[in-house]
Scaffold this motif. Structure first.
Motif, mmCIF file in Angstrom:
data_model
loop_
_atom_site.group_PDB
_atom_site.id
_atom_site.type_symbol
_atom_site.label_atom_id
_atom_site.label_comp_id
_atom_site.label_asym_id
_atom_site.label_seq_id
_atom_site.Cartn_x
_atom_site.Cartn_y
_atom_site.Cartn_z
ATOM 1 N N TYR A 193 0.504 -1.301 -0.098
ATOM 2 C CA TYR A 193 0.146 0.255 -0.096
ATOM 3 C C TYR A 193 0.557 1.421 0.065
ATOM 4 O O TYR A 193 0.878 2.077 -0.855
ATOM 5 C CB TYR A 193 -1.586 0.376 1.295
ATOM 6 N N LEU A 194 2.253 1.369 1.158
ATOM 7 C CA LEU A 194 3.026 2.416 0.949
ATOM 8 C C LEU A 194 3.143 2.404 -0.695
ATOM 9 O O LEU A 194 4.010 3.672 -1.244
ATOM 10 C CB LEU A 194 3.800 1.921 2.343
ATOM 11 N N SER A 195 3.751 1.716 -1.025
ATOM 12 C CA SER A 195 4.634 1.848 -2.622
ATOM 13 C C SER A 195 3.729 2.097 -3.482
ATOM 14 O O SER A 195 3.981 2.809 -4.460
ATOM 15 C CB SER A 195 4.679 0.479 -3.093
ATOM 16 N N PHE A 196 2.291 1.305 -3.601
ATOM 17 C CA PHE A 196 1.016 2.173 -4.014
ATOM 18 C C PHE A 196 1.082 3.812 -3.987
ATOM 19 O O PHE A 196 1.193 4.841 -4.823
ATOM 20 C CB PHE A 196 -0.242 1.856 -4.022
ATOM 21 N N ARG A 197 1.123 4.199 -3.371
ATOM 22 C CA ARG A 197 1.038 5.512 -2.648
ATOM 23 C C ARG A 197 2.459 6.253 -3.147
ATOM 24 O O ARG A 197 2.200 7.690 -3.702
ATOM 25 C CB ARG A 197 0.806 6.222 -1.410
ATOM 26 N N PHE A 198 3.268 6.247 -3.286
ATOM 27 C CA PHE A 198 4.286 6.187 -3.709
ATOM 28 C C PHE A 198 4.479 6.139 -5.287
ATOM 29 O O PHE A 198 4.411 7.125 -5.845
ATOM 30 C CB PHE A 198 5.711 5.912 -3.330
ATOM 31 N N ASN A 199 4.065 5.572 -5.951
ATOM 32 C CA ASN A 199 4.364 5.219 -7.291
ATOM 33 C C ASN A 199 2.291 6.087 -8.120
ATOM 34 O O ASN A 199 2.548 6.778 -9.076
ATOM 35 C CB ASN A 199 3.141 3.665 -7.648
ATOM 36 N N GLU A 200 1.321 6.322 -7.011
ATOM 37 C CA GLU A 200 0.062 7.210 -7.579
ATOM 38 C C GLU A 200 0.626 8.675 -7.167
ATOM 39 O O GLU A 200 -0.369 9.714 -7.052
ATOM 40 C CB GLU A 200 -0.374 7.150 -6.985
ATOM 41 N N GLY A 201 2.243 8.902 -6.239
ATOM 42 C CA GLY A 201 2.273 10.597 -6.552
ATOM 43 C C GLY A 201 2.390 11.060 -5.015
ATOM 44 O O GLY A 201 2.287 12.137 -5.338
ATOM 45 N N TYR A 202 1.804 10.458 -3.899
ATOM 46 C CA TYR A 202 1.202 11.391 -2.888
ATOM 47 C C TYR A 202 2.897 11.221 -2.444
ATOM 48 O O TYR A 202 3.617 10.782 -2.634
ATOM 49 C CB TYR A 202 0.827 10.016 -1.913
ATOM 50 N N ASN A 203 2.908 12.900 -1.633
ATOM 51 C CA ASN A 203 4.073 12.870 -1.025
ATOM 52 C C ASN A 203 4.369 12.237 0.285
ATOM 53 O O ASN A 203 3.339 11.955 0.465
ATOM 54 C CB ASN A 203 4.150 14.252 -0.470
ATOM 55 N N ALA A 214 3.158 9.765 5.501
ATOM 56 C CA ALA A 214 3.441 9.790 6.976
ATOM 57 C C ALA A 214 2.766 9.284 7.735
ATOM 58 O O ALA A 214 1.703 8.822 8.418
ATOM 59 C CB ALA A 214 4.658 10.333 7.540
ATOM 60 N N ARG A 215 1.467 10.751 7.232
ATOM 61 C CA ARG A 215 0.525 10.589 7.884
ATOM 62 C C ARG A 215 -0.633 9.254 8.328
ATOM 63 O O ARG A 215 -1.093 8.851 9.077
ATOM 64 C CB ARG A 215 -0.500 11.831 7.731
ATOM 65 N N ALA A 216 -0.633 9.364 6.964
ATOM 66 C CA ALA A 216 -1.631 7.242 6.846
ATOM 67 C C ALA A 216 -1.038 6.545 7.011
ATOM 68 O O ALA A 216 -1.783 5.560 7.734
ATOM 69 C CB ALA A 216 -1.992 7.635 5.366
#
Length: 134
Positions: free
Chosen positions: A60-70, A75-77
């Motif tokens: 999930y964290l990798s998905f967020r990174f790939n989707e462009g989340y900062n 970190a908050r999530a």
């Protein structure tokens, strides 16, 4: 202790209610927790939120990174997920907290803003000397 709901949405609602009662968090903070947990729950699809593994969380964290989340929002999530899984461990007898030993994303530090040469000259020009009297 109340009976343990199986529904992921109900678990999230119960958690939000608990932190509202125990910590008195602001509406905005509660909304951020709810958004983080609901987004994760949607990403899980058919996987039950109580059966998540460390590998699922890393995906999930990798998905967020790939989707462009900062990194700050990620970190908050992760912080929201940690609090939620701590709650499940204590209140719903979850045997292992999948967020344990997951490091938070590195947060960059912004550089300080500097004054232009013109701003410095204007500042010095408008300074009035202080005269001390004995």
């Amino acid at each position: 202790m109340a009976s343990a709901p199986d529904n992921s949405s109900q678990l999230i609602d119960n958690f939000i209610d608990l932190i509202w009662l125990e910590k008195g968090l602001s509406t905005n903070t509660l909304s951020a927790y709810r958004q983080d947990l609901t987004s994760f729950n949607k990403w899980l699809g058919d996987t039950k939120i109580k059966s998540v593994s460390k590998a699922d969380l890393l995906d999930y964290l990798s998905f967020r990174f790939n989707e462009g989340y900062n990194s700050r929002s990620t970190a908050r999530a992760l912080s929201s997920l940690r609090a939620f899984y701590n709650y499940l461990t204590v209140e719903h007898n979850l045997l292992e907290n999948p967020t344990a030993k997951i490091d938070s994303p590195k947060l960059g530090h912004s550089l300080p803003k500097v004054l232009s040469e013109e701003d410095v000259e204007l500042f010095v020009k408008n300074c009035h000397p202080i005269i001390f009297k004995d």
